[in-house]
Motif scaffolding. Structure first.
Motif, PDB file in Angstrom:
ATOM      1  N   TYR A  68      -9.921  27.952  15.162  1.00 31.14           N
ATOM      2  CA  TYR A  68      -9.945  29.449  15.057  1.00 31.14           C
ATOM      3  C   TYR A  68      -8.698  30.054  14.958  1.00 31.14           C
ATOM      4  CZ  TYR A  68     -14.666  28.153  15.244  1.00 31.14           C
ATOM      5  OH  TYR A  68     -16.068  27.719  15.157  1.00 31.14           O
ATOM      6  N   VAL A  69      -7.988  29.946  16.096  1.00 26.04           N
ATOM      7  CA  VAL A  69      -6.665  30.249  16.087  1.00 26.04           C
ATOM      8  C   VAL A  69      -5.810  29.911  14.947  1.00 26.04           C
ATOM      9  CG1 VAL A  69      -5.271  28.399  17.578  1.00 26.04           C
ATOM     10  CG2 VAL A  69      -4.628  31.016  17.987  1.00 26.04           C
ATOM     11  N   LEU A  70      -5.896  28.840  14.342  1.00 24.57           N
ATOM     12  CA  LEU A  70      -5.126  28.315  13.103  1.00 24.57           C
ATOM     13  C   LEU A  70      -5.407  29.256  11.832  1.00 24.57           C
ATOM     14  CD1 LEU A  70      -5.704  24.280  13.243  1.00 24.57           C
ATOM     15  CD2 LEU A  70      -3.893  25.825  14.651  1.00 24.57           C
ATOM     16  N   CYS A  71      -6.546  29.623  11.872  1.00 25.88           N
ATOM     17  CA  CYS A  71      -6.957  30.632  10.736  1.00 25.88           C
ATOM     18  C   CYS A  71      -6.243  31.899  10.897  1.00 25.88           C
ATOM     19  CB  CYS A  71      -8.454  30.744  10.689  1.00 25.88           C
ATOM     20  SG  CYS A  71      -9.616  29.360  10.214  1.00 25.88           S
ATOM     21  N   VAL A  72      -6.191  32.294  12.316  1.00 26.18           N
ATOM     22  CA  VAL A  72      -5.432  33.588  12.498  1.00 26.18           C
ATOM     23  C   VAL A  72      -3.916  33.570  12.259  1.00 26.18           C
ATOM     24  CG1 VAL A  72      -4.836  35.478  14.004  1.00 26.18           C
ATOM     25  CG2 VAL A  72      -6.972  34.156  14.201  1.00 26.18           C
ATOM     26  N   ALA A  73      -3.378  32.372  12.489  1.00 25.79           N
ATOM     27  CA  ALA A  73      -2.004  32.101  12.469  1.00 25.79           C
ATOM     28  C   ALA A  73      -1.463  31.893  11.059  1.00 25.79           C
ATOM     29  CB  ALA A  73      -1.531  30.714  13.061  1.00 25.79           C
ATOM     30  N   ASN A  74      -2.589  31.257  10.119  1.00 32.48           N
ATOM     31  CA  ASN A  74      -2.105  31.243   8.985  1.00 32.48           C
ATOM     32  C   ASN A  74      -2.206  32.701   8.005  1.00 32.48           C
ATOM     33  OD1 ASN A  74      -2.139  29.851   6.238  1.00 32.48           O
ATOM     34  ND2 ASN A  74      -4.466  30.599   5.775  1.00 32.48           N
ATOM     35  N   VAL A  75      -3.023  33.314   8.566  1.00 30.09           N
ATOM     36  CA  VAL A  75      -2.943  34.978   7.940  1.00 30.09           C
ATOM     37  C   VAL A  75      -1.704  35.494   8.172  1.00 30.09           C
ATOM     38  CG1 VAL A  75      -3.779  37.197   7.835  1.00 30.09           C
ATOM     39  CG2 VAL A  75      -5.486  34.976   7.803  1.00 30.09           C
TER      40      VAL A  75
ATOM     41  N   ALA B 142       1.280  37.896  -0.377  1.00 28.94           N
ATOM     42  CA  ALA B 142       0.915  37.080   0.713  1.00 28.94           C
ATOM     43  C   ALA B 142      -0.622  36.538   0.948  1.00 28.94           C
ATOM     44  CB  ALA B 142       1.026  38.164   1.969  1.00 28.94           C
ATOM     45  N   ALA B 143      -1.486  37.213   0.350  1.00 25.72           N
ATOM     46  CA  ALA B 143      -2.758  36.821   0.123  1.00 25.72           C
ATOM     47  C   ALA B 143      -2.983  35.170  -0.609  1.00 25.72           C
ATOM     48  CB  ALA B 143      -3.789  37.945  -0.403  1.00 25.72           C
ATOM     49  N   LEU B 144      -2.367  35.362  -1.743  1.00 19.68           N
ATOM     50  CA  LEU B 144      -2.149  34.169  -2.567  1.00 19.68           C
ATOM     51  C   LEU B 144      -1.561  33.017  -1.566  1.00 19.68           C
ATOM     52  CD1 LEU B 144      -1.134  35.181  -6.046  1.00 19.68           C
ATOM     53  CD2 LEU B 144      -3.463  34.825  -4.989  1.00 19.68           C
ATOM     54  N   LEU B 145      -0.533  33.262  -1.160  1.00 21.97           N
ATOM     55  CA  LEU B 145       0.183  32.180   0.013  1.00 21.97           C
ATOM     56  C   LEU B 145      -0.837  31.799   1.068  1.00 21.97           C
ATOM     57  CD1 LEU B 145       2.991  31.178   0.005  1.00 21.97           C
ATOM     58  CD2 LEU B 145       3.575  32.736   1.767  1.00 21.97           C
ATOM     59  N   ALA B 146      -1.565  32.769   1.493  1.00 19.12           N
ATOM     60  CA  ALA B 146      -2.371  32.387   2.831  1.00 19.12           C
ATOM     61  C   ALA B 146      -3.509  31.512   2.117  1.00 19.12           C
ATOM     62  CB  ALA B 146      -3.049  33.696   3.259  1.00 19.12           C
TER      63      ALA B 146
ATOM     64  N   GLN C 190      -9.863  35.843 -10.016  1.00 14.25           N
ATOM     65  CA  GLN C 190      -9.736  34.464 -10.981  1.00 14.25           C
ATOM     66  C   GLN C 190      -8.700  33.759 -10.235  1.00 14.25           C
ATOM     67  OE1 GLN C 190      -9.719  37.728 -11.947  1.00 14.25           O
ATOM     68  NE2 GLN C 190     -10.536  37.932 -13.918  1.00 14.25           N
ATOM     69  N   GLN C 191      -7.737  34.444  -9.576  1.00 16.78           N
ATOM     70  CA  GLN C 191      -6.417  33.593  -9.022  1.00 16.78           C
ATOM     71  C   GLN C 191      -7.304  32.627  -7.761  1.00 16.78           C
ATOM     72  OE1 GLN C 191      -4.159  36.821  -8.181  1.00 16.78           O
ATOM     73  NE2 GLN C 191      -3.211  36.846 -10.072  1.00 16.78           N
ATOM     74  N   ILE C 192      -7.927  33.455  -7.060  1.00 21.03           N
ATOM     75  CA  ILE C 192      -8.510  32.597  -5.899  1.00 21.03           C
ATOM     76  C   ILE C 192      -9.361  31.871  -6.173  1.00 21.03           C
ATOM     77  CG2 ILE C 192      -9.923  32.924  -3.654  1.00 21.03           C
ATOM     78  CD1 ILE C 192      -7.092  34.100  -3.651  1.00 21.03           C
ATOM     79  N   PHE C 193     -10.172  31.670  -7.394  1.00 18.93           N
ATOM     80  CA  PHE C 193     -11.212  30.902  -7.901  1.00 18.93           C
ATOM     81  C   PHE C 193     -10.450  29.627  -8.445  1.00 18.93           C
ATOM     82  CE2 PHE C 193     -13.430  29.187 -11.784  1.00 18.93           C
ATOM     83  CZ  PHE C 193     -14.770  28.700 -11.111  1.00 18.93           C
TER      84      PHE C 193
ATOM     85  N   ALA D 210      -8.028  35.305   1.730  1.00 19.87           N
ATOM     86  CA  ALA D 210      -7.352  36.077   0.924  1.00 19.87           C
ATOM     87  C   ALA D 210      -7.506  37.518   1.051  1.00 19.87           C
ATOM     88  CB  ALA D 210      -7.501  35.568  -0.590  1.00 19.87           C
ATOM     89  N   LYS D 211      -8.807  37.941   1.136  1.00 17.45           N
ATOM     90  CA  LYS D 211      -8.982  39.473   1.398  1.00 17.45           C
ATOM     91  C   LYS D 211      -8.471  39.996   2.625  1.00 17.45           C
ATOM     92  CE  LYS D 211     -11.102  41.780  -0.917  1.00 17.45           C
ATOM     93  NZ  LYS D 211     -10.746  42.691  -1.796  1.00 17.45           N
ATOM     94  N   ILE D 212      -8.563  39.148   3.738  1.00 16.23           N
ATOM     95  CA  ILE D 212      -8.014  39.579   4.928  1.00 16.23           C
ATOM     96  C   ILE D 212      -6.437  39.750   4.727  1.00 16.23           C
ATOM     97  CG2 ILE D 212      -7.533  39.071   7.367  1.00 16.23           C
ATOM     98  CD1 ILE D 212     -10.274  37.335   7.253  1.00 16.23           C
ATOM     99  N   THR D 213      -5.859  38.948   4.276  1.00 13.90           N
ATOM    100  CA  THR D 213      -4.381  38.997   4.091  1.00 13.90           C
ATOM    101  C   THR D 213      -3.998  39.994   3.204  1.00 13.90           C
ATOM    102  OG1 THR D 213      -4.502  36.389   4.377  1.00 13.90           O
ATOM    103  CG2 THR D 213      -2.272  37.497   3.810  1.00 13.90           C
ATOM    104  N   GLU D 214      -4.700  40.085   2.242  1.00 10.80           N
ATOM    105  CA  GLU D 214      -4.336  41.143   1.074  1.00 10.80           C
ATOM    106  C   GLU D 214      -4.567  42.506   1.821  1.00 10.80           C
ATOM    107  OE1 GLU D 214      -5.950  42.753  -3.373  1.00 10.80           O
ATOM    108  OE2 GLU D 214      -7.570  42.321  -1.588  1.00 10.80           O
ATOM    109  N   ARG D 215      -5.597  42.906   2.643  1.00 11.78           N
ATOM    110  CA  ARG D 215      -5.778  44.154   3.166  1.00 11.78           C
ATOM    111  C   ARG D 215      -4.617  44.325   4.072  1.00 11.78           C
ATOM    112  NH1 ARG D 215     -10.763  46.744   3.929  1.00 11.78           N
ATOM    113  NH2 ARG D 215     -11.362  45.797   2.115  1.00 11.78           N
ATOM    114  N   LEU D 216      -4.192  43.305   4.907  1.00  8.77           N
ATOM    115  CA  LEU D 216      -3.171  43.818   5.632  1.00  8.77           C
ATOM    116  C   LEU D 216      -1.715  43.570   5.068  1.00  8.77           C
ATOM    117  CD1 LEU D 216      -4.329  41.301   8.585  1.00  8.77           C
ATOM    118  CD2 LEU D 216      -4.229  43.740   8.778  1.00  8.77           C
ATOM    119  N   PHE D 217      -1.422  42.538   4.276  1.00 10.23           N
ATOM    120  CA  PHE D 217      -0.033  42.671   3.611  1.00 10.23           C
ATOM    121  C   PHE D 217       0.121  42.617   2.407  1.00 10.23           C
ATOM    122  CE2 PHE D 217      -0.868  39.744   7.639  1.00 10.23           C
ATOM    123  CZ  PHE D 217      -0.218  40.639   8.428  1.00 10.23           C
ATOM    124  N   GLY D 218      -0.858  42.634   1.441  1.00 10.88           N
ATOM    125  CA  GLY D 218      -0.703  42.755  -0.040  1.00 10.88           C
ATOM    126  C   GLY D 218      -1.239  41.295  -0.694  1.00 10.88           C
TER     127      GLY D 218
END
Length: 605
Positions: free
Chosen positions: A400-407, A133-137, A12-15, A122-130
């Motif tokens: 694409y590198v910007l997407c990685v940096a954001n995470v 951090a996922a909401l922030l990314a 719901q938050q990501i939505f 969000a899913k990538i960031t959540e899987r890695l950092f919680g």
């Protein structure tokens, strides 16, 4: 009562983030939506391709027959990207008509693409950092200007979907929970990316290479045996999906090899590599490191040899065979295809700032984050560096590198925000929060800093701003929908005009043009360039040979002004200077457009 910011409500938050960002983008683009003003020439021509398909043109035929008539202009675009927009138009057209249906589809599809991108980020960031951090990314995606530019309403070309496929591959790379699923997900995403645009090939090789590291250097322990066949499975999934998508989009036409689109030689190379790696893996020949290295070397050499033997012309740069005149006047004038050091200062600073911030995120990751496995940290760093190198050489793919940096930067910024809350002094708290916010938005901050450091006087800045505004208004006058639609009075005539405005003319009139800025039609592009920059005799001959009925030009066109600048003694410069030619009959202007009829009985004689 559970807080709305609880991980329990992650979807719901990501939505909610998507709804807010989509609303802001619709508001920002409302005038373009209402005017049916597409993002750029590629979006215009993509809409033309979709509408031609819905009007009955074959699924397997992407030729644009109002370009380079009577033969048509060959295109390299995949039909896959046409499907979501075409499906919406097909549903809405009977009720709202083709124009309104097109406006709605061109608004909704990019925003749906944005939604998928936010979810993957969000899913990538959540899987890695919680969760936090996922909401922030997810929220900070809105501050990545080059990424958002590809996802605005009215941007229906394939670039947004390529971002989604990159992040899908990244998710597969970090998905340690289900290795087999990750392998198939990578294969499907990689093959789809190649079908949509073969420009994704370096990244497909990069992701497969990162998967191969787990096969070459397996971790010890029974739990990690699940990764033993992940790399072979990923290769098989990539080759199999690519073959299936080729059949779906191209049919059984295996006789043609194109360097700029998924072709039989790509399939042959993928199949050969997958076959060698899979056979060695399942036959148990990969027990020792030296064996695995040998198998990879043989597979790689076989793949390269396959390309060289079947399509040697495609072993290097896809644009290596571009006509020199077309390269000089068109390709070198298109910054997105150039290396980072050859584009404008603002875009350079945006990318460099984002890479620098990403590197800072990796410093935090390696020094302070203990949740991410050391091997995954290395894989992420290699992905970041590989994406940065490719993006530096082709500025368009630096997104694409910007997407990685954001995470990667999200957990570091989160830690900065938490540290700021512990400061007693207001200045310290605000200072840390500002630093964190700037790290989340390097592509926003860099242009602001650049403008400040230019140190121009207010008078100089004002003069530059006024001059830029005048040029912008003149250029926009040549691309307004009302002005273009007014050209429809010329019916189905063949016209000679600039490459940049031609897709817009194709979308909103029934006119045919000599060429657009799309490289497969380079010889027609060369004719357009030679017409405007060559001698009047050359222009007369070219337009007679092509049976052109009208010459159309707009004084505010940046392209035509560039031709005048580069060829001050050329045909268009002479026309602009007021020189008359017997075979040109001036007609009344249509909006901002100057119109000349080509006198057929005199031209070319």
């Amino acid at each position: 009562m559970t807080s709305l910011l609880s991980p329990r409500y992650f979807r719901q938050q990501i939505f909610a983030v998507w709804v807010v960002l989509s609303t802001l983008l619709i508001i920002a683009q409302w005038s373009q939506i209402i005017a049916f003003q597409m993002g750029d020439a590629d979006d215009n021509l993509r809409m033309v391709q979709i509408m031609d398909w819905l009007a009955g043109q074959s699924w397997f035929d992407v030729t644009q027959y109002r370009i380079n008539p009577p033969d048509g202009g060959p295109m390299h675009w995949s039909r896959l990207v046409d499907v979501p927009v075409g499906a919406l138009v097909l549903m809405l057209q009977p009720i709202l008509g083709p124009m309104v249906a097109g406006q709605i589809a061109a608004t909704i599809v990019p925003l749906l693409t944005l939604g998928v991108l936010l979810w993957l980020t969000a899913k990538i960031t959540e899987r890695l950092f919680g969760h936090q951090a996922a909401l922030l990314a997810a929220v900070s995606v809105f501050a990545i200007i080059p990424v958002i530019n590809q996802l605005l309403p009215m941007r229906i070309d394939h670039h947004g979907w390529q971002l989604v496929l990159f992040l899908t591959c990244m998710f597969a790379l970090i998905d340690r929970a289900r290795p087999r699923r990750a392998a198939f997900l990578l294969g499907i995403a990689a093959a789809t990316w190649l079908e949509i645009s073969v420009e994704g090939l370096p990244f497909v090789i990069l992701f497969l290479g990162l998967f191969s590291l787990r096969w070459l250097f397996p971790e010890q322990g029974e739990q990690n045996q699940r990764f033993a066949n992940q790399f072979p499975l990923a290769l098989v999934a990539t080759a199999g999906t690519a073959g299936l998508l080729y059949l779906v989009t191209e049919g059984l036409g295996f006789q043609s090899n194109y360097c700029d689109a998924l072709s039989p030689f790509h399939l042959a190379a993928l199949v050969s590599v997958a076959a060698i790696i899979s056979a060695a893996s399942w036959a148990g020949l990969h027990g020792k490191l030296v064996n695995r290295l040998t198998v990879c070397a043989v597979a790689g050499a076989t793949g390269i040899a396959t390309v060289v033997l079947i399509a040697p012309q495609c072993a290097g740069d896809a644009f290596s065979n571009l006509d020199p005149l077309v390269r000089e006047y068109w390709f070198n004038r298109t910054p997105e295809g150039l290396p980072l050091w050859q584009i404008g200062d603002i875009r350079q600073l945006q990318i460099i700032a984002a890479i620098a911030v990403g590197l800072a995120g990796f410093v935090y990751l390696f020094r302070f984050d203990e949740k991410v496995a050391p091997r995954d940290k290395v894989l992420l760093l290699l992905l970041f560096l590989g994406s940065a190198v490719v993006g530096i050489y082709v500025s368009r793919v630096s997104v694409y590198v910007l997407c990685v940096a954001n995470v990667i930067v999200a957990p570091a910024v989160l830690q900065i925000f938490k540290a700021s809350d512990g400061k007693s002094r207001l200045v310290s708290r605000l200072g840390l929060k500002i630093v964190g916010a700037m790290m989340l938005a390097p592509t926003v901050v860099a242009p602001i800093v650049y403008s400040v450091l230019q140190n121009r006087s207010s008078e100089e800045q004002g003069a530059v701003a006024i001059d830029d505004q005048i040029k912008l208004e003149e250029a926009l006058s040549c691309h307004t929908i009302n002005s273009i639609q007014a050209l429809g009075i010329l019916g189905k005539a063949r016209i000679m005009t600039g490459l940049d405005v031609s897709p817009l003319i194709l979308q909103h009139t029934r006119l045919s043009v000599v060429a657009t800025g799309h490289h497969r039609n380079q010889y027609a592009m060369k004719d357009v360039i030679q017409t405007f920059t060559g001698s009047p005799e050359q222009a007369e001959t070219i337009m007679a040979r092509r049976e052109v009925e009208y010459l159309i030009g707009c004084n505010g066109s940046p392209e035509l002004n560039y031709y005048t600048l580069r060829a001050p003694k050329g045909f268009w410069a002479k026309v602009q200077a007021g020189e008359d030619f017997e075979w040109l009959e001036p007609l009344p202007m249509i909006g901002p457009f100057n119109i000349w009829r080509i006198r057929k009985n005199e031209a070319g004689e």
